[in-house]
Design a protein around this motif. Structure first.
Motif, PDB file in Angstrom:
ATOM      1  N   PRO A   1      59.559  36.399  50.019  1.00 31.52           N
ATOM      2  CA  PRO A   1      59.177  37.754  50.810  1.00 31.52           C
ATOM      3  C   PRO A   1      57.951  38.393  49.485  1.00 31.52           C
ATOM      4  CG  PRO A   1      60.842  37.414  51.113  1.00 31.52           C
ATOM      5  CD  PRO A   1      60.872  36.047  50.954  1.00 31.52           C
ATOM      6  N   SER A   2      58.527  38.481  48.032  1.00 36.62           N
ATOM      7  CA  SER A   2      57.658  38.522  47.524  1.00 36.62           C
ATOM      8  C   SER A   2      56.634  37.900  46.303  1.00 36.62           C
ATOM      9  CB  SER A   2      59.375  39.388  46.154  1.00 36.62           C
ATOM     10  OG  SER A   2      59.394  38.287  46.103  1.00 36.62           O
ATOM     11  N   ALA A   3      56.715  36.704  47.106  1.00 40.54           N
ATOM     12  CA  ALA A   3      55.833  36.024  46.327  1.00 40.54           C
ATOM     13  C   ALA A   3      54.150  36.276  46.831  1.00 40.54           C
ATOM     14  CB  ALA A   3      56.381  34.348  46.822  1.00 40.54           C
ATOM     15  N   GLY A   4      53.133  34.946  46.223  1.00 39.90           N
ATOM     16  CA  GLY A   4      51.972  34.696  46.242  1.00 39.90           C
ATOM     17  C   GLY A   4      51.555  34.134  45.444  1.00 39.90           C
ATOM     18  N   MET A   5      49.985  34.077  46.227  1.00 41.12           N
ATOM     19  CA  MET A   5      49.051  32.913  44.875  1.00 41.12           C
ATOM     20  C   MET A   5      48.078  34.416  44.892  1.00 41.12           C
ATOM     21  SD  MET A   5      47.966  29.292  45.757  1.00 41.12           S
ATOM     22  CE  MET A   5      49.060  29.013  45.171  1.00 41.12           C
ATOM     23  N   LEU A   6      47.487  34.400  43.893  1.00 38.47           N
ATOM     24  CA  LEU A   6      46.566  34.940  43.372  1.00 38.47           C
ATOM     25  C   LEU A   6      45.130  33.920  42.746  1.00 38.47           C
ATOM     26  CD1 LEU A   6      44.978  37.445  43.000  1.00 38.47           C
ATOM     27  CD2 LEU A   6      45.379  37.607  40.229  1.00 38.47           C
ATOM     28  N   PHE A   7      43.911  33.868  44.391  1.00 38.71           N
ATOM     29  CA  PHE A   7      42.885  32.571  43.409  1.00 38.71           C
ATOM     30  C   PHE A   7      41.892  33.389  43.485  1.00 38.71           C
ATOM     31  CE2 PHE A   7      45.061  31.100  47.321  1.00 38.71           C
ATOM     32  CZ  PHE A   7      44.765  30.485  47.416  1.00 38.71           C
ATOM     33  N   VAL A   8      41.477  33.214  41.621  1.00 34.99           N
ATOM     34  CA  VAL A   8      40.242  33.439  41.026  1.00 34.99           C
ATOM     35  C   VAL A   8      39.681  33.148  40.938  1.00 34.99           C
ATOM     36  CG1 VAL A   8      39.857  34.778  39.016  1.00 34.99           C
ATOM     37  CG2 VAL A   8      42.380  34.856  39.761  1.00 34.99           C
ATOM     38  N   TYR A   9      38.274  33.542  40.623  1.00 31.62           N
ATOM     39  CA  TYR A   9      37.221  32.951  40.910  1.00 31.62           C
ATOM     40  C   TYR A   9      36.201  33.168  39.627  1.00 31.62           C
ATOM     41  CZ  TYR A   9      37.438  32.037  45.822  1.00 31.62           C
ATOM     42  OH  TYR A   9      38.040  31.254  46.398  1.00 31.62           O
ATOM     43  N   GLU A  10      35.035  32.308  38.752  1.00 30.00           N
ATOM     44  CA  GLU A  10      34.882  32.663  37.482  1.00 30.00           C
ATOM     45  C   GLU A  10      33.910  34.127  37.361  1.00 30.00           C
ATOM     46  OE1 GLU A  10      34.965  29.450  38.439  1.00 30.00           O
ATOM     47  OE2 GLU A  10      36.056  28.488  38.003  1.00 30.00           O
ATOM     48  N   SER A  11      32.938  34.105  39.031  1.00 36.83           N
ATOM     49  CA  SER A  11      32.249  35.452  38.806  1.00 36.83           C
ATOM     50  C   SER A  11      32.694  35.377  40.032  1.00 36.83           C
ATOM     51  CB  SER A  11      31.158  35.180  38.861  1.00 36.83           C
ATOM     52  OG  SER A  11      30.104  33.975  39.059  1.00 36.83           O
ATOM     53  N   PRO A  12      32.281  36.959  40.572  1.00 37.34           N
ATOM     54  CA  PRO A  12      31.877  37.146  42.144  1.00 37.34           C
ATOM     55  C   PRO A  12      31.645  36.402  42.754  1.00 37.34           C
ATOM     56  CG  PRO A  12      32.093  39.276  40.770  1.00 37.34           C
ATOM     57  CD  PRO A  12      31.780  37.968  39.543  1.00 37.34           C
ATOM     58  N   THR A  13      31.840  36.100  43.907  1.00 32.83           N
ATOM     59  CA  THR A  13      31.111  34.980  45.176  1.00 32.83           C
ATOM     60  C   THR A  13      31.108  35.098  46.673  1.00 32.83           C
ATOM     61  OG1 THR A  13      30.404  32.502  45.066  1.00 32.83           O
ATOM     62  CG2 THR A  13      33.403  33.034  44.884  1.00 32.83           C
ATOM     63  N   LYS A  14      30.666  34.670  47.502  1.00 35.10           N
ATOM     64  CA  LYS A  14      30.525  35.084  48.672  1.00 35.10           C
ATOM     65  C   LYS A  14      31.690  34.162  48.857  1.00 35.10           C
ATOM     66  CE  LYS A  14      26.642  36.506  50.184  1.00 35.10           C
ATOM     67  NZ  LYS A  14      26.394  37.392  51.283  1.00 35.10           N
ATOM     68  N   VAL A  15      32.917  34.232  49.573  1.00 41.91           N
ATOM     69  CA  VAL A  15      34.099  32.818  49.417  1.00 41.91           C
ATOM     70  C   VAL A  15      34.630  33.168  51.490  1.00 41.91           C
ATOM     71  CG1 VAL A  15      35.194  33.386  47.580  1.00 41.91           C
ATOM     72  CG2 VAL A  15      36.154  34.725  49.399  1.00 41.91           C
TER      73      VAL A  15
ATOM     74  N   SER B   1      36.636  30.035  60.497  1.00 41.08           N
ATOM     75  CA  SER B   1      36.753  30.688  59.052  1.00 41.08           C
ATOM     76  C   SER B   1      36.957  32.170  58.839  1.00 41.08           C
ATOM     77  CB  SER B   1      35.072  31.014  58.451  1.00 41.08           C
ATOM     78  OG  SER B   1      34.650  31.276  57.460  1.00 41.08           O
ATOM     79  N   ILE B   2      37.633  32.493  57.785  1.00 41.18           N
ATOM     80  CA  ILE B   2      38.328  34.181  56.970  1.00 41.18           C
ATOM     81  C   ILE B   2      37.470  34.288  55.886  1.00 41.18           C
ATOM     82  CG2 ILE B   2      39.696  35.040  56.607  1.00 41.18           C
ATOM     83  CD1 ILE B   2      41.698  32.837  57.874  1.00 41.18           C
ATOM     84  N   PRO B   3      36.266  34.652  56.408  1.00 39.30           N
ATOM     85  CA  PRO B   3      35.247  35.676  55.020  1.00 39.30           C
ATOM     86  C   PRO B   3      35.612  36.747  54.193  1.00 39.30           C
ATOM     87  CG  PRO B   3      33.873  35.650  57.063  1.00 39.30           C
ATOM     88  CD  PRO B   3      35.056  35.329  57.411  1.00 39.30           C
ATOM     89  N   GLY B   4      35.998  36.583  53.027  1.00 36.23           N
ATOM     90  CA  GLY B   4      35.547  37.944  52.536  1.00 36.23           C
ATOM     91  C   GLY B   4      33.976  38.819  52.761  1.00 36.23           C
ATOM     92  N   LYS B   5      34.069  40.066  53.153  1.00 34.84           N
ATOM     93  CA  LYS B   5      33.595  40.679  52.794  1.00 34.84           C
ATOM     94  C   LYS B   5      32.686  40.985  51.156  1.00 34.84           C
ATOM     95  CE  LYS B   5      35.183  42.906  56.864  1.00 34.84           C
ATOM     96  NZ  LYS B   5      35.971  44.204  57.150  1.00 34.84           N
ATOM     97  N   GLY B   6      31.203  40.806  51.163  1.00 33.12           N
ATOM     98  CA  GLY B   6      30.256  40.746  50.579  1.00 33.12           C
ATOM     99  C   GLY B   6      30.721  39.501  49.339  1.00 33.12           C
ATOM    100  N   MET B   7      31.024  40.546  47.408  1.00 36.65           N
ATOM    101  CA  MET B   7      31.173  39.136  46.895  1.00 36.65           C
ATOM    102  C   MET B   7      32.001  39.219  46.105  1.00 36.65           C
ATOM    103  SD  MET B   7      28.213  38.459  46.548  1.00 36.65           S
ATOM    104  CE  MET B   7      27.973  37.479  44.933  1.00 36.65           C
ATOM    105  N   VAL B   8      33.201  38.745  46.028  1.00 33.75           N
ATOM    106  CA  VAL B   8      34.682  38.728  45.875  1.00 33.75           C
ATOM    107  C   VAL B   8      34.904  38.072  44.568  1.00 33.75           C
ATOM    108  CG1 VAL B   8      36.493  37.306  47.051  1.00 33.75           C
ATOM    109  CG2 VAL B   8      35.508  38.413  48.143  1.00 33.75           C
ATOM    110  N   PHE B   9      36.239  38.626  43.672  1.00 34.63           N
ATOM    111  CA  PHE B   9      36.119  38.257  42.366  1.00 34.63           C
ATOM    112  C   PHE B   9      37.729  37.063  43.264  1.00 34.63           C
ATOM    113  CE2 PHE B   9      38.336  38.940  38.476  1.00 34.63           C
ATOM    114  CZ  PHE B   9      37.837  37.480  37.482  1.00 34.63           C
ATOM    115  N   SER B  10      38.757  37.902  43.634  1.00 36.19           N
ATOM    116  CA  SER B  10      39.510  37.259  43.656  1.00 36.19           C
ATOM    117  C   SER B  10      40.205  37.779  45.201  1.00 36.19           C
ATOM    118  CB  SER B  10      41.101  37.644  42.958  1.00 36.19           C
ATOM    119  OG  SER B  10      41.689  38.755  43.045  1.00 36.19           O
ATOM    120  N   VAL B  11      41.012  36.593  45.398  1.00 36.02           N
ATOM    121  CA  VAL B  11      41.823  37.066  46.671  1.00 36.02           C
ATOM    122  C   VAL B  11      43.362  37.051  46.652  1.00 36.02           C
ATOM    123  CG1 VAL B  11      42.224  36.177  49.169  1.00 36.02           C
ATOM    124  CG2 VAL B  11      40.136  35.237  48.047  1.00 36.02           C
ATOM    125  N   LEU B  12      43.839  37.852  47.395  1.00 31.99           N
ATOM    126  CA  LEU B  12      45.742  37.794  47.282  1.00 31.99           C
ATOM    127  C   LEU B  12      46.186  37.112  48.545  1.00 31.99           C
ATOM    128  CD1 LEU B  12      48.386  38.086  45.556  1.00 31.99           C
ATOM    129  CD2 LEU B  12      48.308  40.399  46.434  1.00 31.99           C
TER     130      LEU B  12
END
Length: 157
Positions: free
Chosen positions: A64-78, A114-125
Motif C-alpha cells: 500500500p505504501s509502495a510505487g514505481m517511479l519511471f524517469v526519462y532522460e529528458s521530458p518526452t511524450k509518453v 493507451s494511457i498518455p501523459g498530457k504534454g511533455m513528461v519527465f517522470s511517472v509515479l
C-alpha cells in the motif's frame, strides 16, 4: 520499538498541511505534498529502457505504501498500457520540476488501451489504484526526489 520503526519505514506517511516535514531525500522514497497534506512512498526506480518496459508487469501485489517511479532522460511524450499488469494502478505524470501535470486513476489490469501523459513528461509515479483519490493528489501537487533536484525542482532536496 525496533519492530514499530520497521513497520513505519514501509508505510506512507500522511500529515496535515499545517505540520512541518523535516526529512532528507532518499533514493528509495518519493514524497508528495499539496494543499491536501503530505505523503511518502517507498519506490523502485525505472530509469532505463528495459526497466521502464518491464514496469510493474507480472506482479500480483504492490504494498500500500509502495510505487514505481519511471524517469526519462529528458521530458518526452509518453503513453502507458496495462498489458501483463495484474494490479490496478493510479499513474501520476510530472514535469522536470516534479510538478504533477496529469493523472490517470484506476488503470485496469490487462487493458491494452493507451494511457498518455498530457504534454511533455519527465517522470511517472505508479501507485495502487485509489491512492490519488484517498490523498487528494491533483495537478499541481509537488513530488520530491533527487531526480528532480538535478533540474529546477519546485521542492528540492
Amino acid at each position: 520499538m525496533k519492530w514499530l520503526s520497521q513497520c513505519l519505514i514501509g508505510a506512507a506517511i500522511f500529515l496535515s498541511p499545517l505540520e512541518s516535514v523535516a526529512s532528507e531525500c532518499h533514493p528509495s522514497y518519493v514524497e508528495l505534498k499539496g494543499d491536501w497534506g503530505h505523503a511518502r512512498f517507498s519506490i523502485e526506480i525505472a530509469d532505463t529502457v528495459e526497466s521502464r518496459a518491464q514496469g510493474l508487469m507480472h506482479r500480483a501485489e504492490l504494498a500500500p505504501s509502495a510505487g514505481m517511479l519511471f524517469v526519462y532522460e529528458s521530458p518526452t511524450k509518453v503513453a502507458f498500457w496495462m498489458k501483463n499488469t495484474l494490479i490496478p494502478l493510479d499513474m501520476i505524470f510530472t514535469d522536470e520540476t516534479g510538478r504533477v501535470v496529469s493523472i490517470h486513476e484506476n488503470a485496469i489490469p490487462g487493458d491494452l488501451t493507451s494511457i498518455p501523459g498530457k504534454g511533455m513528461v519527465f517522470s511517472v509515479l505508479e501507485v495502487n489504484a485509489g491512492i490519488v483519490q484517498r490523498y487528494g493528489i491533483s495537478v499541481g501537487t509537488a513530488l520530491r526526489h533527487d531526480v528532480f533536484s538535478k533540474k529546477t525542482a519546485i521542492w528540492p532536496c
